[in-house]
Scaffold this active site. Structure first.
Site, PDB file in Angstrom:
ATOM      1  N   ARG A  35       0.549  -1.453  -0.183  1.00 57.08           N
ATOM      2  CA  ARG A  35      -0.046  -0.110  -0.181  1.00 57.08           C
ATOM      3  C   ARG A  35       0.477   1.507  -0.365  1.00 57.08           C
ATOM      4  NH1 ARG A  35      -3.800  -2.896   0.231  1.00 57.08           N
ATOM      5  NH2 ARG A  35      -3.828  -4.879   1.602  1.00 57.08           N
TER       6      ARG A  35
ATOM      7  N   HIS B 263       4.854 -11.283  -5.841  1.00 53.63           N
ATOM      8  CA  HIS B 263       3.578 -10.213  -6.334  1.00 53.63           C
ATOM      9  C   HIS B 263       3.620  -8.397  -6.275  1.00 53.63           C
ATOM     10  CE1 HIS B 263      -0.783  -9.109  -6.826  1.00 53.63           C
ATOM     11  NE2 HIS B 263      -1.007 -10.302  -7.501  1.00 53.63           N
TER      12      HIS B 263
ATOM     13  N   GLU C  95      -4.553 -18.023  -3.333  1.00 57.92           N
ATOM     14  CA  GLU C  95      -4.338 -16.906  -3.020  1.00 57.92           C
ATOM     15  C   GLU C  95      -5.421 -16.372  -2.112  1.00 57.92           C
ATOM     16  OE1 GLU C  95      -4.044 -13.971  -6.289  1.00 57.92           O
ATOM     17  OE2 GLU C  95      -2.398 -13.138  -5.830  1.00 57.92           O
TER      18      GLU C  95
ATOM     19  N   HIS D  26      -9.698 -15.394 -11.929  1.00 55.28           N
ATOM     20  CA  HIS D  26      -9.890 -14.050 -12.420  1.00 55.28           C
ATOM     21  C   HIS D  26     -10.637 -15.235 -13.945  1.00 55.28           C
ATOM     22  CE1 HIS D  26      -6.218 -12.039  -9.944  1.00 55.28           C
ATOM     23  NE2 HIS D  26      -7.835 -11.669  -9.872  1.00 55.28           N
TER      24      HIS D  26
ATOM     25  N   HIS E 183     -11.913 -13.870  -4.697  1.00 50.88           N
ATOM     26  CA  HIS E 183     -11.343 -14.639  -4.580  1.00 50.88           C
ATOM     27  C   HIS E 183     -12.186 -16.125  -3.397  1.00 50.88           C
ATOM     28  CE1 HIS E 183      -7.320 -13.661  -5.712  1.00 50.88           C
ATOM     29  NE2 HIS E 183      -8.326 -13.571  -6.656  1.00 50.88           N
TER      30      HIS E 183
ATOM     31  N   ASP F 127      -4.946 -17.102 -13.286  1.00 54.48           N
ATOM     32  CA  ASP F 127      -4.980 -17.132 -11.954  1.00 54.48           C
ATOM     33  C   ASP F 127      -6.124 -17.478 -11.993  1.00 54.48           C
ATOM     34  OD1 ASP F 127      -7.611 -15.991  -9.923  1.00 54.48           O
ATOM     35  OD2 ASP F 127      -5.721 -14.918  -8.756  1.00 54.48           O
TER      36      ASP F 127
ATOM     37  N   HIS G 152       0.094  -6.887 -11.874  1.00 55.77           N
ATOM     38  CA  HIS G 152      -1.328  -7.721 -12.616  1.00 55.77           C
ATOM     39  C   HIS G 152      -0.740  -6.063 -13.615  1.00 55.77           C
ATOM     40  CE1 HIS G 152      -3.751  -8.210  -9.221  1.00 55.77           C
ATOM     41  NE2 HIS G 152      -3.364  -9.479  -9.536  1.00 55.77           N
TER      42      HIS G 152
ATOM     43  N   ASP H  59     -13.444 -10.086  -8.809  1.00 63.60           N
ATOM     44  CA  ASP H  59     -12.540 -10.503  -8.940  1.00 63.60           C
ATOM     45  C   ASP H  59     -12.770 -10.648  -7.006  1.00 63.60           C
ATOM     46  OD1 ASP H  59      -9.560 -11.553  -8.207  1.00 63.60           O
ATOM     47  OD2 ASP H  59      -8.838  -8.988  -8.420  1.00 63.60           O
TER      48      ASP H  59
ATOM     49  N   TYR I 139      -0.184  -4.011  -6.311  1.00 66.04           N
ATOM     50  CA  TYR I 139      -1.520  -3.429  -6.955  1.00 66.04           C
ATOM     51  C   TYR I 139      -1.884  -1.955  -7.712  1.00 66.04           C
ATOM     52  CZ  TYR I 139      -2.961  -7.816  -4.208  1.00 66.04           C
ATOM     53  OH  TYR I 139      -3.207  -9.242  -3.819  1.00 66.04           O
TER      54      TYR I 139
ATOM     55  N   HIS J 221      -2.059 -19.179 -10.458  1.00 66.13           N
ATOM     56  CA  HIS J 221      -2.705 -18.917  -8.956  1.00 66.13           C
ATOM     57  C   HIS J 221      -3.840 -19.637  -8.118  1.00 66.13           C
ATOM     58  CE1 HIS J 221      -1.204 -13.801  -8.501  1.00 66.13           C
ATOM     59  NE2 HIS J 221      -0.026 -14.765  -8.148  1.00 66.13           N
TER      60      HIS J 221
ATOM     61  N   GLU K  82      -0.163 -11.380 -14.360  1.00 65.14           N
ATOM     62  CA  GLU K  82      -1.501 -12.091 -14.406  1.00 65.14           C
ATOM     63  C   GLU K  82      -2.598 -11.664 -15.373  1.00 65.14           C
ATOM     64  OE1 GLU K  82      -1.580 -11.950 -10.147  1.00 65.14           O
ATOM     65  OE2 GLU K  82      -3.282 -13.007 -10.528  1.00 65.14           O
TER      66      GLU K  82
END
Ligand SMILES: [Zn+2]
Ligand SMILES: [Zn+2]
Length: 353
Positions: free
Chosen positions: A47, A80, A272, A192, A241, A189, A120, A239, A83, A226, A155
Site C-alpha cells: 500500500r 506479487h 491466494e 480471474h 477469491h 489465476d 497485474h 475478482d 496493486y 494462482h 497475470e
C-alpha cells in the site's frame, strides 16, 4: 516445529501467499512451516509507494533460509507486485511513478536471487486500449534492459474492457512487443479466468482453455498459476477469491487440475484464497495433495470420502455464492449501454445519410 510438513511426494509445486511480517526472510520460514512447495510474497508494503531497502543482513538471511528449506529461488518463489502499479496508465506522470515502484521491485527480486515476478498488467483507463498496451510493452522492455535475469509474469484479470489481461488476446499483444521473450511470461489465476468468462469448470472446457491459450499466447509462456475458487459466477467480471471447493469452481475442478494436466507440475501453483492465517493455507495444500492421489479414472460420485468433502465445502460457501448470483442476475437485467450497441446505432445513422 512446523505444523505442516512440506511434501516430497507431490508432483506439484503447491504453495501460498506468505506474510513477510518482521522481515522479508520470514516469508521463507513461513512457507516452510506451512508446507509450501512454492510461495508468493510482497517485496514491500503493498500500500506504500516507497519502502526502506533491505539490509545486507536481511538479504543474507533470506538466501540462507532458501537454501536451508530447499526452495529453488529461480522457479519456486513468485513475488506479487503492488496493486496500484499501472504501466498502461495514459497519464504519463502516474505511469512513471508506477515504473519507479516496478523497477524497484524487480531489483529487489534480483538482490534476493528470485527469478520470477508477478504483475497485474494494469488498465488503459480512458486511453486508447491498443496504444496503452504498446506503452506497457515499452516500459516492460525498458525494465528488462535495466535488470539481469528476473522474468516478468503478466497475470490474467477478471474484468473486461480497459483492464489489461482480461482476455488472452491482450496478453498476446503485449508479449508480441517484448524484445527479449525469455524474460516474459504469464501467470494464470483460476478465479480471474472463470470470472472473466472462460468456463474452465469441466475437463473438456478446461482443456479447451489451454488449447486456446496455446494458440493465442503460447503454453511456453505459462510460468505460474494462482489457485483460487471463485465467489462470483462465470462471466461476472468480479475478482472475488474463494476458498477451494466453496466457490463456483468446486472441489471437482481442483481434483481435475491436480490429476489431469501434467504440464502444470513444473510451475509454482500459489493459493491466494481468503484465510485468517497461514494454517488455512497449510490445510488447503494438504487438501490438494490429497486430491492428487485420488485417481482420475475413479468415479468421483462413488467416492464417499471425496463427495463428503465436496458437499461440506459447497455448503460452507453456499451463502456467498447465492449473494453473488443475485448481484450478477440484477446486473444482467439492467439495460446495458454496450460499446457494441453504440457502434450499431452509429452505423445505422451513417447508413441513413
Ligand atoms: Zn492472483
Ligand atoms: Zn484476484
Amino acid at each position: 516445529m512446523s505444523k505442516f510438513v512440506k511434501s516430497t511426494a507431490s508432483k506439484y509445486k503447491f504453495g501460498a501467499h506468505m506474510s513477510t511480517a518482521g522481515g522479508v526472510s520470514n516469508s521463507v520460514v513461513n512457507a516452510h512451516n506451512t508446507g509450501c512447495n512454492s510461495f508468493a510474497l510482497f517485496l514491500k508494503s503493498p500500500r506504500k509507494w516507497v519502502s526502506p531497502q533491505y539490509t545486507p543482513e536481511e538479504i543474507e538471511k533470506f538466501k540462507n533460509f532458501v537454501k536451508e528449506y530447499k526452495y529453488d529461488p529461480m522457479t519456486d518463489i513468485l513475488p506479487h507486485g503492488q496493486y496500484f502499479i499501472n504501466l498502461a496508465n495514459p497519464d504519463e506522470e502516474k505511469a512513471l511513478k508506477s515504473y519507479d515502484s516496478f523497477i524497484d521491485d524487480l531489483k529487489r527480486c534480483e538482490s534476493l536471487g528470485i527469478g520470477l515476478y508477478n504483475l497485474h498488467p494494469g488498465s488503459s483507463l480512458k486511453g486508447d486500449h491498443p496504444t496503452q498496451l504498446k506503452q506497457l510493452a515499452t516500459y516492460l522492455n525498458k525494465a528488462i534492459k535495466e535488470t539481469e535475469f528476473v522474468t516478468i509474469l503478466l497475470e490474467n484479470m477478471a474484468g473486461t474492457g480497459n483492464l489489461v489481461g482480461s482476455n488472452l488476446e491482450d496478453l498476446h499483444a503485449v508479449i508480441d512487443l517484448i524484445d527479449d521473450k525469455s524474460r516474459i511470461g504469464v501467470c494464470v489465476d483460476t478465479c480471474h479466468t472463470f470470472a472473466a468468462g472462460y468456463d474452465i469448470s469441466t475437463r473438456e472446457t478446461f482443456q479447451k482453455f489451454w488449447d486456446d491459450f496455446d494458440k493465442i499466447v503460447g503454453l511456453k509462456y505459462l510460468k505460474a498459476m494462482h489457485l483460487n475458487d471463485s465467489k462470483a459466477p462465470l462471466g461476472a467480471n468480479r475478482d472475488l477469491h474463494e476458498k477451494l471447493g466453496e466457490g463456483y469452481l468446486t472441489l471437482k475442478f481442483f481434483h481435475m487440475l491436480a490429476t489431469q494436466f501434467d504440464f502444470l507440475q513444473k510451475i509454482p501453483i500459489v493459493l491466494e484464497t481468503p484465510q485468517d492465517n497461514d494454517d488455512g493455507y497449510g490445510e488447503e495444500i494438504k487438501l490438494l495433495e490429497w486430491l492428487e492421489n485420488i485417481p482420475e479414472d475413479k468415479k468421483l460420485v462413488n467416492d464417499k470420502e471425496f463427495m463428503e468433502k465436496y458437499d461440506t465445502l459447497q455448503k460452507n460457501g453456499a451463502k456467498s455464492r447465492k449473494e453473488q448470483m443475485t448481484k450478477f442476475e440484477a446486473k444482467q437485467k439492467k439495460p446495458k449501454r454496450q460499446a457494441g450497441t453504440d457502434i450499431m446505432s452509429q452505423m445505422k445513422k451513417k447508413a441513413k445519410k
